[in-house]
Design a protein around this motif. Structure first.
Motif, mmCIF file in Angstrom:
data_model
loop_
_atom_site.group_PDB
_atom_site.id
_atom_site.type_symbol
_atom_site.label_atom_id
_atom_site.label_comp_id
_atom_site.label_asym_id
_atom_site.label_seq_id
_atom_site.Cartn_x
_atom_site.Cartn_y
_atom_site.Cartn_z
ATOM 1 N N LEU A 7 0.855 -1.195 0.000
ATOM 2 C CA LEU A 7 0.000 0.000 0.000
ATOM 3 C C LEU A 7 0.891 1.246 0.000
ATOM 4 O O LEU A 7 1.084 1.898 1.029
ATOM 5 C CB LEU A 7 -0.931 -0.018 1.218
ATOM 6 C CG LEU A 7 -1.851 -1.242 1.334
ATOM 7 C CD1 LEU A 7 -2.673 -1.165 2.615
ATOM 8 C CD2 LEU A 7 -2.774 -1.331 0.124
ATOM 9 N N THR A 8 1.394 1.596 -1.150
ATOM 10 C CA THR A 8 2.398 2.662 -1.239
ATOM 11 C C THR A 8 1.801 4.063 -1.151
ATOM 12 O O THR A 8 2.554 5.044 -1.095
ATOM 13 C CB THR A 8 3.195 2.523 -2.544
ATOM 14 O OG1 THR A 8 2.289 2.492 -3.658
ATOM 15 C CG2 THR A 8 4.024 1.253 -2.537
ATOM 16 N N PHE A 9 0.461 4.183 -1.149
ATOM 17 C CA PHE A 9 -0.176 5.488 -0.959
ATOM 18 C C PHE A 9 -0.588 5.706 0.502
ATOM 19 O O PHE A 9 -1.123 6.754 0.846
ATOM 20 C CB PHE A 9 -1.419 5.629 -1.855
ATOM 21 C CG PHE A 9 -1.098 5.830 -3.297
ATOM 22 C CD1 PHE A 9 -0.891 7.103 -3.816
ATOM 23 C CD2 PHE A 9 -0.987 4.744 -4.153
ATOM 24 C CE1 PHE A 9 -0.591 7.294 -5.149
ATOM 25 C CE2 PHE A 9 -0.682 4.922 -5.491
ATOM 26 C CZ PHE A 9 -0.479 6.196 -5.996
ATOM 27 N N LEU A 10 -0.366 4.720 1.348
ATOM 28 C CA LEU A 10 -0.834 4.780 2.725
ATOM 29 C C LEU A 10 -0.083 5.860 3.501
ATOM 30 O O LEU A 10 1.131 5.794 3.661
ATOM 31 C CB LEU A 10 -0.650 3.417 3.391
ATOM 32 C CG LEU A 10 -1.417 3.167 4.686
ATOM 33 C CD1 LEU A 10 -2.924 3.215 4.446
ATOM 34 C CD2 LEU A 10 -1.031 1.807 5.276
ATOM 35 N N GLU A 11 -0.826 6.865 3.985
ATOM 36 C CA GLU A 11 -0.229 7.965 4.746
ATOM 37 C C GLU A 11 -0.503 7.847 6.240
ATOM 38 O O GLU A 11 0.286 8.327 7.049
ATOM 39 C CB GLU A 11 -0.775 9.305 4.245
ATOM 40 C CG GLU A 11 -0.386 9.642 2.826
ATOM 41 C CD GLU A 11 -0.922 10.978 2.389
ATOM 42 O OE1 GLU A 11 -1.368 11.765 3.259
ATOM 43 O OE2 GLU A 11 -0.915 11.261 1.187
ATOM 44 N N LYS A 12 -1.634 7.236 6.596
ATOM 45 C CA LYS A 12 -1.981 7.114 8.018
ATOM 46 C C LYS A 12 -2.366 5.664 8.310
ATOM 47 O O LYS A 12 -3.214 5.088 7.623
ATOM 48 C CB LYS A 12 -3.138 8.041 8.384
ATOM 49 C CG LYS A 12 -3.503 7.982 9.870
ATOM 50 C CD LYS A 12 -4.555 8.999 10.248
ATOM 51 C CE LYS A 12 -4.970 8.897 11.715
ATOM 52 N NZ LYS A 12 -3.834 9.091 12.629
ATOM 53 N N LEU A 13 -1.744 5.109 9.338
ATOM 54 C CA LEU A 13 -2.020 3.744 9.774
ATOM 55 C C LEU A 13 -2.197 3.740 11.276
ATOM 56 O O LEU A 13 -1.365 4.268 12.008
ATOM 57 C CB LEU A 13 -0.856 2.815 9.398
ATOM 58 C CG LEU A 13 -0.970 1.378 9.915
ATOM 59 C CD1 LEU A 13 -2.079 0.628 9.196
ATOM 60 C CD2 LEU A 13 0.365 0.643 9.757
ATOM 61 N N ASN A 14 -3.297 3.141 11.745
ATOM 62 C CA ASN A 14 -3.522 3.017 13.189
ATOM 63 C C ASN A 14 -3.987 1.598 13.488
ATOM 64 O O ASN A 14 -5.119 1.225 13.172
ATOM 65 C CB ASN A 14 -4.558 4.032 13.667
ATOM 66 C CG ASN A 14 -4.585 4.134 15.192
ATOM 67 O OD1 ASN A 14 -4.000 3.309 15.892
ATOM 68 N ND2 ASN A 14 -5.264 5.151 15.711
ATOM 69 N N LEU A 15 -3.103 0.816 14.073
ATOM 70 C CA LEU A 15 -3.408 -0.562 14.489
ATOM 71 C C LEU A 15 -3.343 -0.687 16.003
ATOM 72 O O LEU A 15 -3.306 -1.797 16.532
ATOM 73 C CB LEU A 15 -2.403 -1.533 13.853
ATOM 74 C CG LEU A 15 -2.296 -1.518 12.328
ATOM 75 C CD1 LEU A 15 -1.234 -2.503 11.862
ATOM 76 C CD2 LEU A 15 -3.645 -1.838 11.682
ATOM 77 N N SER A 16 -3.350 0.434 16.699
ATOM 78 C CA SER A 16 -3.142 0.438 18.150
ATOM 79 C C SER A 16 -4.282 -0.248 18.896
ATOM 80 O O SER A 16 -5.387 -0.412 18.374
ATOM 81 C CB SER A 16 -2.990 1.876 18.646
ATOM 82 O OG SER A 16 -4.184 2.614 18.425
ATOM 83 N N MET A 17 -3.989 -0.657 20.116
ATOM 84 C CA MET A 17 -4.976 -1.226 21.041
ATOM 85 C C MET A 17 -5.661 -2.459 20.466
ATOM 86 O O MET A 17 -6.878 -2.555 20.362
ATOM 87 C CB MET A 17 -6.009 -0.163 21.440
ATOM 88 C CG MET A 17 -5.409 1.128 21.983
ATOM 89 S SD MET A 17 -4.196 0.868 23.306
ATOM 90 C CE MET A 17 -5.243 0.182 24.595
ATOM 91 N N ASN A 18 -4.841 -3.428 20.039
ATOM 92 C CA ASN A 18 -5.307 -4.748 19.619
ATOM 93 C C ASN A 18 -4.437 -5.796 20.308
ATOM 94 O O ASN A 18 -3.770 -5.499 21.304
ATOM 95 C CB ASN A 18 -5.239 -4.865 18.089
ATOM 96 C CG ASN A 18 -6.422 -4.198 17.394
ATOM 97 O OD1 ASN A 18 -7.548 -4.662 17.470
ATOM 98 N ND2 ASN A 18 -6.158 -3.081 16.711
ATOM 99 N N ASP A 19 -4.423 -7.020 19.785
ATOM 100 C CA ASP A 19 -3.607 -8.089 20.353
ATOM 101 C C ASP A 19 -2.657 -8.647 19.297
ATOM 102 O O ASP A 19 -2.417 -9.863 19.230
ATOM 103 C CB ASP A 19 -4.506 -9.210 20.904
ATOM 104 C CG ASP A 19 -5.400 -8.726 22.031
ATOM 105 O OD1 ASP A 19 -4.876 -8.041 22.930
ATOM 106 O OD2 ASP A 19 -6.607 -9.023 22.013
#
Length: 231
Positions: free
Chosen positions: A168-180
């Motif tokens: 995903l080379t256009f991805l500017e924002k990623l939020n995977l927080s608060m998971n396992d």
């Protein structure tokens, strides 16, 4: 509303709507022209509406062009929408064919994220945060090549971060927080630009940008999760 074949924008956010969106449809192809679906901050339950992910034709194979000139006349007079993009509140006064977003955040959706969401290969913004989603992050998300923002935070997702997401080379924002989530964080392409706040609260993730180094146990857990996902 499934009987409105020309509907392009559906915003129902910040209400107290409830119910199950995965019940059988009255239409064979619901919402074929829908570009914007925002039902965030409600009380919807059940699994994610996979039937819609398979029928949102306006979010599949969209060419890089703008809306026809007659659409501009309509938008200049009638179109105005406030939405949250990449965590920022924005006012839109024009709807291009290439603008596509799904925001199902802050509801009570449960179950897994279906692989069929990867069919939406022209989706720009996806927010499934603050639900009760479980299982692995589907590798099919890597098919959404134009995705600019992905928020899966505050769920119960487990397993490793699929290496397919590095495409995903256009991805500017990623939020995977608060998971396992577990295992090593991918490092190629856009993933080398994300900082700690993209991963906070996943106690078994390791590698840059976190200070927690990976060991053999971390690597084994991530590899096992990938093998289970491919079965």
């Amino acid at each position: 509303m499934e009987a409105l074949p020309e509907l392009r924008v559906l915003v129902l956010k910040s209400n107290k709507f409830e119910g199950n969106m995965s019940l059988p449809s009255l239409s064979n192809l619901p919402f074929p022209k829908l570009q914007v679906l925002d039902i965030s901050e409600n009380e919807f339950v059940g699994s994610l509406p996979q039937k819609y992910f398979k029928s949102f034709k306006a979010m599949m194979d969209v060419k890089e062009n703008q809306t026809p000139s007659d659409d501009y006349a309509f938008q200049a007079r009638f179109f105005e929408m406030r939405t949250t993009l990449k965590g920022l509140d924005q006012l839109l006064k024009r709807l291009l064919k290439t603008f596509t977003t799904i925001d199902l955040s802050s509801n009570n959706f449960s179950g897994s994220i279906p692989d069929s969401i990867g069919n939406l290969n022209s989706l720009r913004y996806l927010n499934l945060s603050h639900n009760n989603l479980m299982g692995h992050i589907p590798a099919s998300l890597g098919n959404i090549s134009v995705l600019e923002s992905l928020d899966l935070s505050s769920n119960k997702l487990d397993g490793g971060i699929p290496s397919e997401l590095t495409s995903l080379t256009f991805l500017e924002k990623l939020n995977l927080s608060m998971n396992d989530l577990v295992g090593q964080i991918p490092q190629s392409n856009q993933f080398s630009t994300f900082e700690n706040d993209s991963y906070v609260g996943n106690l078994r993730l390791c590698g840059v940008p976190l200070t927690r180094k990976c060991n053999e146990e971390n690597a084994w857990a991530a590899d096992a999760a990938r093998r289970r996902r491919r079965r």
